[in-house]
Design an enzyme around this catalytic site. Structure first.
Site, PDB file in Angstrom:
ATOM      1  N   ASP A  64       0.835  -1.199   0.000  1.00  0.00           N
ATOM      2  CA  ASP A  64       0.000   0.000   0.000  1.00  0.00           C
ATOM      3  C   ASP A  64       0.872   1.252   0.000  1.00  0.00           C
ATOM      4  O   ASP A  64       0.673   2.162  -0.807  1.00  0.00           O
ATOM      5  CB  ASP A  64      -0.924  -0.007   1.224  1.00  0.00           C
ATOM      6  CG  ASP A  64      -1.754   1.252   1.339  1.00  0.00           C
ATOM      7  OD1 ASP A  64      -2.779   1.353   0.657  1.00  0.00           O
ATOM      8  OD2 ASP A  64      -1.349   2.141   2.121  1.00  0.00           O
TER       9      ASP A  64
ATOM     10  N   LYS B 207      -7.906   8.112 -12.508  1.00  0.00           N
ATOM     11  CA  LYS B 207      -7.437   6.782 -12.119  1.00  0.00           C
ATOM     12  C   LYS B 207      -5.982   6.563 -12.540  1.00  0.00           C
ATOM     13  O   LYS B 207      -5.614   6.826 -13.674  1.00  0.00           O
ATOM     14  CB  LYS B 207      -8.299   5.696 -12.768  1.00  0.00           C
ATOM     15  CG  LYS B 207      -9.746   5.734 -12.333  1.00  0.00           C
ATOM     16  CD  LYS B 207     -10.532   4.673 -13.076  1.00  0.00           C
ATOM     17  CE  LYS B 207     -11.993   4.743 -12.715  1.00  0.00           C
ATOM     18  NZ  LYS B 207     -12.757   3.720 -13.474  1.00  0.00           N
TER      19      LYS B 207
END
Length: 162
Positions: A89, A135
């Site tokens: 992450d 995105k």
């Protein structure tokens, strides 16, 4: 990179580890880019949880050397899957920031491939794969030599107004 020869317990401070990059890698100052948001994984550079150092490779992709300490243990003697996911992450999100996209992670899909022994320095590779509107897709993996411990796909969303 080789596994550490001495194991330490979470009650004692583990000895220093070599987090040097490969030839052609340039040290990257991640905290100066995003600030204190790196404190979960990168916040204790000499601690017993994670130790990490960031680089850019010759193609300007973000790389990291990371050591998983005894405080990341899941299965006996190995890193917890959640610890591996936390690292992915941070690194994959940071890869988008380093490429010029201020983002938040919208979705992180992790596939675990092999158990990751504790106190071993591994490499995290990342690559910004595509951008479309807000995105940003980033792929990455935790590996050592030919061994892949985990692979991930990260859908990042750019932050409006940044």
């Amino acid at each position: 990179m080789e596994a550490a020869t001495s194991k330490c317990s979470s009650a004692e401070t583990c000895p220093p580890v070599d987090l040097s990059g490969d030839a052609g890698w340039v040290a990257f100052d991640a905290p100066s880019l995003v600030g204190a948001s790196l404190r979960f994984v990168s916040g204790e550079p000499d601690g017993n949880r994670y130790r990490v150092r960031y680089y850019r490779d010759p193609d300007q992709q973000l790389r990291a050397r990371i050591w998983f300490g005894p405080e990341t243990e899941g299965p006996p003697g190995h890193a917890h899957g959640g610890a591996m996911a936390a690292v992915l992450d941070e690194v994959l999100g940071l890869a988008a920031w380093a490429a010029g996209y201020p983002i938040v992670v919208g979705n992180l899909n992790v596939s675990f491939r092999n158990l990751l022994p504790l106190e071993q320095v591994v490499t995290i590779e990342s690559e910004v794969i595509s951008t479309e509107g807000r995105k940003v897709m980033v792929h990455g993996r935790i590996c050592s030599g030919e061994t892949v411990f985990a692979e991930a796909e990260c859908l990042c969303i750019t932050i409006r107004g940044k």
